[in-house]
Design an enzyme around this catalytic site. Sequence first.
Site, short mmCIF file in Angstrom:
data_model
loop_
_atom_site.label_atom_id
_atom_site.label_comp_id
_atom_site.label_asym_id
_atom_site.label_seq_id
_atom_site.Cartn_x
_atom_site.Cartn_y
_atom_site.Cartn_z
N TYR A 182 38.65 8.92 -44.02
CA TYR A 182 38.53 8.11 -42.89
C TYR A 182 40.07 7.85 -42.44
O TYR A 182 40.48 7.90 -41.25
CB TYR A 182 38.00 6.77 -43.32
CG TYR A 182 37.93 5.88 -42.20
CD1 TYR A 182 36.63 6.05 -41.30
CD2 TYR A 182 38.64 4.69 -42.00
CE1 TYR A 182 36.61 5.02 -40.25
CE2 TYR A 182 38.42 3.70 -41.17
CZ TYR A 182 37.52 3.95 -40.18
OH TYR A 182 37.27 3.01 -38.97
N LYS B 259 41.24 8.90 -38.69
CA LYS B 259 41.65 7.87 -37.77
C LYS B 259 43.24 8.21 -37.26
O LYS B 259 43.62 8.08 -36.09
CB LYS B 259 41.56 6.52 -38.06
CG LYS B 259 40.17 6.27 -38.27
CD LYS B 259 39.37 6.02 -37.07
CE LYS B 259 38.05 5.72 -37.01
NZ LYS B 259 37.12 5.63 -35.47
N1 LIG Z 1 33.89 -2.79 -38.28
C1 LIG Z 1 34.99 -2.39 -38.75
O1 LIG Z 1 35.66 -3.44 -39.54
C2 LIG Z 1 35.87 -1.43 -38.13
C3 LIG Z 1 37.38 -1.40 -38.32
C4 LIG Z 1 38.29 -0.31 -37.93
C5 LIG Z 1 37.57 0.53 -37.08
N2 LIG Z 1 36.22 0.64 -36.61
C6 LIG Z 1 35.72 1.55 -35.92
O2 LIG Z 1 35.12 0.93 -34.83
C7 LIG Z 1 34.19 2.07 -34.44
C8 LIG Z 1 32.78 1.39 -34.37
O3 LIG Z 1 32.40 0.91 -35.53
P1 LIG Z 1 31.29 -0.31 -35.70
O4 LIG Z 1 32.19 -1.17 -36.84
O5 LIG Z 1 30.85 -0.79 -34.41
O6 LIG Z 1 30.27 0.38 -36.79
P2 LIG Z 1 28.57 0.50 -36.50
O7 LIG Z 1 28.24 1.42 -37.62
O8 LIG Z 1 27.97 -0.72 -36.32
O9 LIG Z 1 28.53 1.22 -35.12
C9 LIG Z 1 28.70 3.06 -35.15
C10 LIG Z 1 27.59 3.51 -34.22
O10 LIG Z 1 28.02 4.84 -34.11
C11 LIG Z 1 26.82 5.57 -34.12
N3 LIG Z 1 27.03 7.19 -34.41
C12 LIG Z 1 27.48 7.53 -35.78
N4 LIG Z 1 27.64 8.81 -35.64
C13 LIG Z 1 27.10 9.16 -34.46
C14 LIG Z 1 27.09 10.53 -33.66
N5 LIG Z 1 27.16 11.68 -34.39
N6 LIG Z 1 26.75 10.55 -32.33
C15 LIG Z 1 26.60 9.43 -31.71
N7 LIG Z 1 26.59 8.16 -32.21
C16 LIG Z 1 26.84 8.05 -33.48
C17 LIG Z 1 25.98 4.96 -34.94
O11 LIG Z 1 24.65 5.50 -35.09
C18 LIG Z 1 26.21 3.41 -34.68
O12 LIG Z 1 25.37 2.93 -33.67
C19 LIG Z 1 34.27 3.24 -35.46
O13 LIG Z 1 35.05 4.18 -34.80
C20 LIG Z 1 34.91 2.54 -36.57
O14 LIG Z 1 35.54 3.33 -37.34
C21 LIG Z 1 35.47 -0.36 -37.24
#
Ligand SMILES: NC(=O)c1ccc[n+]([C@@H]2O[C@H](COP(=O)([O-])OP(=O)(O)OC[C@H]3O[C@@H](n4cnc5c(N)ncnc54)[C@H](O)[C@@H]3O)[C@@H](O)[C@H]2O)c1
Length: 260
Positions: free
Chosen positions: A166, A170
């Site tokens: 990861y 990123k």
């Molecule tokens: N939640 C956190 O604390 C956090 C922190 C840093 C970065 N992020 C980043 O934020 C972004 C959103 O994450 P989130 O926390 O909302 O997660 P989440 O799991 O709630 O949402 C991610 C969504 O992406 C969809 N997805 C995954 N693979 C896919 C694919 N191949 N094609 C289409 N859709 C796909 C999933 O079905 C899901 O609905 C991500 O890139 C994550 O790395 C999140």
Amino acid sequence: MSPEEEAESAGWVERISAGRFDGRTVIVTGAASGIGRAVAVRIAREGGTVVAVDIAESRLADLVAAFPSVRPVAADITADDGVARIVEAAGARIDGLANVAGLLDDFSPLHETDDAMLRRVFEVNVFGLVRLSRAVIPAMIAAGRGSIVNVASEAALRGSSAGLAYTASKSAVLGVTRSSAFMYEPNGIRVNAVAPGGTLTGMRPTATNTFGQERLNSHTADVPIAVPEALAASITFLLSDDGVNVSGALLPSDGGESVF
Ligand SMILES: NC(=O)c1ccc[n+]([C@@H]2O[C@H](COP(=O)([O-])OP(=O)(O)OC[C@H]3O[C@@H](n4cnc5c(N)ncnc54)[C@H](O)[C@@H]3O)[C@@H](O)[C@H]2O)c1
């Protein structure tokens, strides 16, 4: 205090800027959950046409039930046919692209990261993001304008947020952002990255590596936790014309965690 209580006690209220996305079409990936859903909802409420993309078809249907103006595309961003259907659903005009979909790893350190994990995480976080952007950019070049926001992570800033796969993925998102911001500056296309800190969403590791989990625990500070709508505020700022003078930036949206 639970993370939910902590976020609530911050006392922040999402305020809609009516009409900010009037006449604009924006593709949002990962739109069925968490940060992507909050971005899709915010743009729809601000007058934009949202092409809401997610692999999770039933959760996407829930979004459309609540916000009927959203155009859903159940698609995998890593698949060629998925990318083709997303671009087709958007039509000739694409003003914005929010690359939000992403996968977490299992916190494995390098010596315990197998090829399957490396491939799975890079396939979505890097290759999917690049493939969809590659399909969208020609329409933006033709229009002489566009805004792309790539969701990175605190993991792009430090080694203590997640595992090797990861963290490396990123960091690659950052490279994609900077190269594209430079390359397409003459074409009027802005490309930025947002690095969320801890955010209350559905993102969890399915299993965790013991070595990596112990290392990360030893380093866990009392980090601020945000609601997804707080991330949507940062992402839509850069997507909208309010971000007019910003390109190639990495915006940490983490309540200040990046200076801890
Ligand atoms: N939640 C956190 O604390 C956090 C922190 C840093 C970065 N992020 C980043 O934020 C972004 C959103 O994450 P989130 O926390 O909302 O997660 P989440 O799991 O709630 O949402 C991610 C969504 O992406 C969809 N997805 C995954 N693979 C896919 C694919 N191949 N094609 C289409 N859709 C796909 C999933 O079905 C899901 O609905 C991500 O890139 C994550 O790395 C999140």
